[in-house]
Scaffold this motif. Structure first.
Motif, PDB file in Angstrom:
ATOM      1  N   SER A  65      45.554  40.538  48.586  1.00 29.46           N
ATOM      2  CA  SER A  65      44.949  39.253  48.231  1.00 29.46           C
ATOM      3  C   SER A  65      45.290  38.168  49.252  1.00 29.46           C
ATOM      4  CB  SER A  65      45.431  38.837  46.843  1.00 29.46           C
ATOM      5  OG  SER A  65      45.243  37.454  46.649  1.00 29.46           O
ATOM      6  N   ILE A  66      44.231  37.663  49.869  1.00 27.14           N
ATOM      7  CA  ILE A  66      44.387  36.621  50.884  1.00 27.14           C
ATOM      8  C   ILE A  66      44.857  35.313  50.255  1.00 27.14           C
ATOM      9  CG2 ILE A  66      42.961  35.196  52.464  1.00 27.14           C
ATOM     10  CD1 ILE A  66      43.743  38.008  53.525  1.00 27.14           C
ATOM     11  N   ALA A  67      44.377  35.037  49.045  1.00 23.81           N
ATOM     12  CA  ALA A  67      44.789  33.791  48.371  1.00 23.81           C
ATOM     13  C   ALA A  67      46.255  33.873  47.938  1.00 23.81           C
ATOM     14  CB  ALA A  67      43.875  33.519  47.177  1.00 23.81           C
ATOM     15  N   GLN A 114      42.881  42.993  37.138  1.00 21.12           N
ATOM     16  CA  GLN A 114      42.657  41.558  36.861  1.00 21.12           C
ATOM     17  C   GLN A 114      41.877  41.336  35.562  1.00 21.12           C
ATOM     18  OE1 GLN A 114      41.161  43.410  39.147  1.00 21.12           O
ATOM     19  NE2 GLN A 114      39.380  42.482  40.084  1.00 21.12           N
ATOM     20  N   PHE A 115      41.270  42.418  35.038  1.00 19.82           N
ATOM     21  CA  PHE A 115      40.456  42.286  33.820  1.00 19.82           C
ATOM     22  C   PHE A 115      41.229  42.672  32.551  1.00 19.82           C
ATOM     23  CE2 PHE A 115      37.485  43.172  37.344  1.00 19.82           C
ATOM     24  CZ  PHE A 115      36.807  41.968  37.332  1.00 19.82           C
ATOM     25  N   HIS A 152      39.936  35.822  36.122  1.00 18.84           N
ATOM     26  CA  HIS A 152      40.263  37.194  36.553  1.00 18.84           C
ATOM     27  C   HIS A 152      40.430  37.305  38.064  1.00 18.84           C
ATOM     28  CE1 HIS A 152      37.780  37.912  32.715  1.00 18.84           C
ATOM     29  NE2 HIS A 152      39.055  37.807  32.404  1.00 18.84           N
ATOM     30  N   LEU A 203      43.266  36.361  41.509  1.00 16.94           N
ATOM     31  CA  LEU A 203      44.629  36.070  41.955  1.00 16.94           C
ATOM     32  C   LEU A 203      44.572  34.900  42.935  1.00 16.94           C
ATOM     33  CD1 LEU A 203      45.788  39.711  42.731  1.00 16.94           C
ATOM     34  CD2 LEU A 203      46.316  38.345  40.701  1.00 16.94           C
ATOM     35  N   PRO A 204      45.610  34.151  43.097  1.00 15.13           N
ATOM     36  CA  PRO A 204      46.884  34.262  42.402  1.00 15.13           C
ATOM     37  C   PRO A 204      46.931  33.377  41.156  1.00 15.13           C
ATOM     38  CG  PRO A 204      47.086  32.666  44.148  1.00 15.13           C
ATOM     39  CD  PRO A 204      45.647  33.135  44.160  1.00 15.13           C
ATOM     40  N   SER A 224      44.622  28.765  44.759  1.00 20.06           N
ATOM     41  CA  SER A 224      45.706  28.647  45.742  1.00 20.06           C
ATOM     42  C   SER A 224      45.911  27.211  46.245  1.00 20.06           C
ATOM     43  CB  SER A 224      45.473  29.599  46.920  1.00 20.06           C
ATOM     44  OG  SER A 224      44.247  29.330  47.564  1.00 20.06           O
ATOM     45  N   HIS A 233      36.183  32.447  52.544  1.00 22.42           N
ATOM     46  CA  HIS A 233      36.868  33.499  51.791  1.00 22.42           C
ATOM     47  C   HIS A 233      36.163  33.879  50.481  1.00 22.42           C
ATOM     48  CE1 HIS A 233      40.179  34.615  48.832  1.00 22.42           C
ATOM     49  NE2 HIS A 233      40.085  35.676  49.615  1.00 22.42           N
ATOM     50  N   VAL A 252      35.207  38.369  48.583  1.00 26.61           N
ATOM     51  CA  VAL A 252      36.169  38.905  47.602  1.00 26.61           C
ATOM     52  C   VAL A 252      35.584  40.120  46.870  1.00 26.61           C
ATOM     53  CG1 VAL A 252      37.421  36.743  47.304  1.00 26.61           C
ATOM     54  CG2 VAL A 252      35.382  37.185  45.925  1.00 26.61           C
ATOM     55  N   PRO A 253      36.430  40.928  46.221  1.00 26.66           N
ATOM     56  CA  PRO A 253      35.928  42.157  45.591  1.00 26.66           C
ATOM     57  C   PRO A 253      34.737  41.954  44.658  1.00 26.66           C
ATOM     58  CG  PRO A 253      38.323  42.178  45.598  1.00 26.66           C
ATOM     59  CD  PRO A 253      37.906  40.846  46.149  1.00 26.66           C
ATOM     60  N   ARG A 254      34.743  40.890  43.832  1.00 23.90           N
ATOM     61  CA  ARG A 254      33.636  40.745  42.865  1.00 23.90           C
ATOM     62  C   ARG A 254      32.306  40.482  43.564  1.00 23.90           C
ATOM     63  NH1 ARG A 254      36.847  36.610  43.161  1.00 23.90           N
ATOM     64  NH2 ARG A 254      36.244  34.418  42.966  1.00 23.90           N
ATOM     65  N   LYS A 294      31.250  43.876  45.069  1.00 20.64           N
ATOM     66  CA  LYS A 294      30.736  44.744  43.994  1.00 20.64           C
ATOM     67  C   LYS A 294      29.327  44.332  43.594  1.00 20.64           C
ATOM     68  CE  LYS A 294      35.009  45.440  41.645  1.00 20.64           C
ATOM     69  NZ  LYS A 294      35.747  44.723  40.631  1.00 20.64           N
TER      70      LYS A 294
END
Ligand SMILES: N[C@@H](CCC(=O)N[C@@H](CS)C(=O)NCC(=O)O)C(=O)O
Length: 220
Positions: A16-18, A45-46, A57, A59-60, A72, A111, A115-117, A120
């Protein structure tokens, strides 16, 4: 390291970059904290447990007694208020605003698109396969880096982005450069960003916060 009462707890993850940004801020302040890993690549996260802390859901999350903070930028500003020295923000109103603006080029405009979401959803909604998703991430990462490069060329770091001590702007610019590494992006065309990255990563608070130095991270 200064211990804090109640203790500081960061819910983060190596990738996680944040979380990296928050880790650097705490380490620059010399504040002791523990990190609880939440595997965002496996959907942790879920979980209902994490949802109670952070309904977005993501980070951080910083937990400090009864205080639960997310995002962040405000977390770093909270850390700044908690422990004002060494400062993460410069003194004058104009420089403080400029430092926050540099930070937000990465945090707010670049950024969030990788991110993953988002990755996806590109696959789910548009059938994008991994190479296309990686092109997308590369594009937005480079856009952010190019803007930062132009800004750093107009006002040269001395040696940090807004002065002679590392702060919020440096943390966020370096986080963008670190993210670029995940997508195999060469920093050579972004010479000022690359120099700032190297200057900062030579400092222990940055080096020890690096994603690849965290538990669970791959060797390279
Ligand atoms: N703007 C947020 C970023 C939050 C965010 O997107 N975090 C990523 C990791 S760096 C995340 O948890 N992603 C989970 C997901 O996309 O499902 C901040 O700066 O704290």
């Amino acid at each position: 390291m200064m211990s804090v009462s109640p203790p500081l707890q960061v819910f983060g993850f190596w990738r996680s970059i944040a979380s990296f940004r928050v880790r650097v801020a705490l380490n620059l302040k010399g504040l002791a904290f523990t990190e609880v890993p939440v595997d965002i690549l496996n959907g942790a996260q879920f979980s209902a447990e994490y949802d109670r802390l952070n309904p977005e859901h993501v980070l951080p999350t910083l937990v400090h007694g009864e205080t639960v903070l997310f995002q962040s930028m405000p977390i770093m500003e909270y850390v700044e208020d908690l422990q004002p020295t060494p400062p993460l923000l410069p003194k004058t109103p104009a420089d403080r605003a400029y430092a926050r603006a540099l930070a937000l080029v990465a945090v707010a405009d670049s950024h969030p698109l990788i991110v993953p979401r988002v990755r996806k959803q590109l696959a789910a909604a548009f059938g994008a396969r991994e190479p296309a998703v990686n092109d997308w991430c590369g594009h937005w990462t480079r856009e952010g880096l190019q803007t930062l490069e132009t800004l750093l060329a107009r006002r040269a770091p001395s040696p940090f982005a807004v002065g002679d001590t590392p702060g919020l702007a440096d943390i966020c610019i370096v986080s963008q450069a670190v993210a670029a590494g995940f997508f195999g992006i060469d920093l050579a065309p972004f010479a000022a960003v690359a120099r700032l990255h190297d200057t900062c990563l030579a400092l222990p608070p940055f080096a020890q916060s690096h994603p690849l130095r965290q538990p669970g991270a791959p060797a390279a």
